[in-house]
Design a protein around this motif. Structure first.
Motif, PDB file in Angstrom:
ATOM      1  N   ALA A 194       4.522   5.899  -5.199  1.00 29.28           N
ATOM      2  CA  ALA A 194       5.934   5.673  -4.915  1.00 29.28           C
ATOM      3  C   ALA A 194       6.566   6.790  -4.088  1.00 29.28           C
ATOM      4  N   ALA A 195       5.980   7.971  -4.088  1.00 27.29           N
ATOM      5  CA  ALA A 195       6.522   9.057  -3.267  1.00 27.29           C
ATOM      6  C   ALA A 195       6.249   8.853  -1.793  1.00 27.29           C
ATOM      7  N   VAL A 225       0.814  -1.220   0.000  1.00 29.84           N
ATOM      8  CA  VAL A 225       0.000   0.000   0.000  1.00 29.84           C
ATOM      9  C   VAL A 225       0.846   1.269   0.000  1.00 29.84           C
ATOM     10  N   LEU A 226       2.130   1.159   0.353  1.00 29.39           N
ATOM     11  CA  LEU A 226       2.948   2.361   0.426  1.00 29.39           C
ATOM     12  C   LEU A 226       3.336   2.873  -0.947  1.00 29.39           C
ATOM     13  N   ASP A 227       3.898   1.984  -1.785  1.00 30.00           N
ATOM     14  CA  ASP A 227       4.368   2.446  -3.097  1.00 30.00           C
ATOM     15  C   ASP A 227       4.118   1.441  -4.210  1.00 30.00           C
ATOM     16  N   GLY A 228       3.255   0.464  -3.952  1.00 28.85           N
ATOM     17  CA  GLY A 228       2.918  -0.488  -4.995  1.00 28.85           C
ATOM     18  C   GLY A 228       3.823  -1.693  -5.065  1.00 28.85           C
ATOM     19  N   ARG A 283      -5.990   7.695  -0.433  1.00 28.91           N
ATOM     20  CA  ARG A 283      -4.599   7.240  -0.555  1.00 28.91           C
ATOM     21  C   ARG A 283      -3.923   7.936  -1.738  1.00 28.91           C
ATOM     22  N   LEU A 284      -4.634   8.093  -2.843  1.00 23.63           N
ATOM     23  CA  LEU A 284      -4.054   8.760  -4.007  1.00 23.63           C
ATOM     24  C   LEU A 284      -3.830  10.246  -3.742  1.00 23.63           C
ATOM     25  N   GLU A 326       0.637   2.371  14.029  1.00 24.14           N
ATOM     26  CA  GLU A 326      -0.666   2.998  13.775  1.00 24.14           C
ATOM     27  C   GLU A 326      -0.747   3.609  12.375  1.00 24.14           C
ATOM     28  N   PRO A 327       0.295   4.350  11.899  1.00 20.83           N
ATOM     29  CA  PRO A 327       0.204   4.876  10.526  1.00 20.83           C
ATOM     30  C   PRO A 327       0.030   3.777   9.480  1.00 20.83           C
ATOM     31  N   VAL A 328       0.718   2.648   9.683  1.00 17.55           N
ATOM     32  CA  VAL A 328       0.599   1.545   8.733  1.00 17.55           C
ATOM     33  C   VAL A 328      -0.807   0.952   8.789  1.00 17.55           C
ATOM     34  N   GLU A 329      -1.347   0.789   9.987  1.00 20.11           N
ATOM     35  CA  GLU A 329      -2.702   0.263  10.112  1.00 20.11           C
ATOM     36  C   GLU A 329      -3.703   1.163   9.403  1.00 20.11           C
ATOM     37  N   ARG A 330      -3.507   2.480   9.527  1.00 21.41           N
ATOM     38  CA  ARG A 330      -4.408   3.417   8.843  1.00 21.41           C
ATOM     39  C   ARG A 330      -4.308   3.254   7.329  1.00 21.41           C
ATOM     40  N   LEU A 331      -3.075   3.096   6.836  1.00 23.94           N
ATOM     41  CA  LEU A 331      -2.894   2.924   5.392  1.00 23.94           C
ATOM     42  C   LEU A 331      -3.528   1.633   4.897  1.00 23.94           C
TER      43      LEU A 331
END
Length: 374
Positions: A299-300, A231-234, A256-257, A243-248
């Motif tokens: 990817a950013a 989910v971060l950069d494909g 997300r976009l 927690e930030p990862v769980e949100r993503l």
């Protein structure tokens, strides 16, 4: 190399890059700065300066900062698909850096140009077919990372992948993913590797400039507290489950976009990379990894969220790339202490195998609690 070091620990890697011990500190973005790189190399390993997140001028400054701290060999890591990859290679030659390290291997033409300049080219791969391809292109050695490793990773564990690649290629193989001590070094050598590369273990040293708060976040985790996600950069990468990862993981596609576009703008501003070069890199990523346009835009996220945690110390906002090995790392030694400990443990393990010493578990320090660190 000291006179007491076992001859098995003098491997072709030592001769290839001019180091005393077959231990590599990987080029972690926003982590492997001049201080950590120099400390690793001064201790006899191969420090790798992270250059992928630096501009050309910043890379030059960082290289000279390493040189001010040690005259030992070190390398610089940068992206093989960066628009200025050849210019960066020329910079390494001018500055007297011997090793060019890559997370994403350059193409055959670039590898040939870098080698003609006298550089030792060592890319990282996560699959046998990739190792076979870069060997055919002429690289000097390859870092093979199993699925246990942090950051972008594959699906095959080191215990299977390393011997598979060793059997498939004729160049030196450096094992990565799941290594932290001398037992792991001996195991890697037994599988045919010429050394080990470690990221998370070097991040968790006193020479690492990552904030104490972020280090505590790693130290309190278990081996099951990481997740591999795209989910971060494909592209699949292993990070701590924060927690930030769980949100993503639970975020809808449109938000997300939008966040990815915001991060792309911020990354362009911080890095100074022209938009045309960012678009060119995005096209290269799309071809290389068969990504959709939404994934290219994503990817950013990785550099910006890594920066939030590793530079700004905000584990609550950024992501923490991590190998599973974080769950069994228990202290924050200096690079010198870590490397000497690994060598002592390796000597003990080799002695047990030869029947010279009784079989006994390798002792490790008690896990450092948050209260002990403060």
């Amino acid at each position: 190399m000291t006179s007491t070091t076992h001859h098995a620990l003098r491997t072709p890697l030592c001769d290839l890059v001019g180091v005393r011990y077959p231990i590599v500190q990987t080029g972690m973005g926003y982590v492997s700065g001049p201080e950590l790189t120099a400390a690793t190399s001064a201790a006899g390993g191969l420090g790798i300066l992270a250059g992928a997140t630096l501009t050309l001028d910043e890379t030059r400054t960082a290289i000279r900062a390493v040189r001010e701290r040690t005259d030992a060999p070190f390398g610089v890591n940068f992206r093989g698909d960066a628009p200025d990859v050849l210019e960066r290679g020329e910079l390494l030659v001018r500055e007297g850096v011997k090793v060019a390290s890559f997370a994403l291997a350059p193409n055959e033409k670039v590898i040939r140009r870098l080698k003609e300049s006298g550089l030792v080219v060592i890319p990282s791969v996560g699959a046998r077919r990739h190792a076979e391809k870069v060997q055919a292109w002429g690289v000097d050695a390859v870092v093979v990372q199993g699925s246990e490793g942090g950051g972008h990773t594959g699906a095959v564990p080191s215990s299977i992948l390393v011997p598979q690649v060793v059997d498939a290629v004729d160049i030196p193989v450096i094992a990565a993913g799941g290594f932290r001590d001398g037992r792991g070094l001996v195991a890697a050598l037994a599988q045919g590797a010429v050394g080990i590369a470690m990221g998370t273990r070097f991040l968790l040293t006193s020479d690492s400039k990552v904030s104490d708060a972020v280090k505590r976040e790693y130290l309190r985790r278990s081996v099951t507290d990481t997740v591999v996600t795209s989910v971060l950069d494909g592209i699949p990468q292993r990070v701590l489950r924060t927690e930030p990862v769980e949100r993503l993981l639970n975020e809808r596609a449109v938000p997300r976009l939008v966040r990815s576009l915001r991060h792309a703008v911020a990354f362009r501003r911080i890095s100074g990379i022209p938009w045309r070069d960012m678009v060119r890199e995005g096209l290269a990523m799309r071809r290389r990894h068969d990504l959709g346009w939404s994934q290219v835009l994503m990817a950013a996220n990785t550099p910006m969220m890594l920066r939030a945690s590793m530079v700004d110390g905000r584990a609550d906002l950024g992501t923490l790339a991590s190998g599973q090995i974080a769950g069994v790392i228990e202290d924050l030694p200096s690079c010198e202490e870590l490397i000497q400990r690994i060598l002592a443990e390796a000597e003990t393990a080799l002695g047990r195998l030869a029947g010279d010493v009784p079989s006994a578990p390798v002792s490790t320090p008690d896990r450092v609690s948050s209260s002990q660190e403060n």
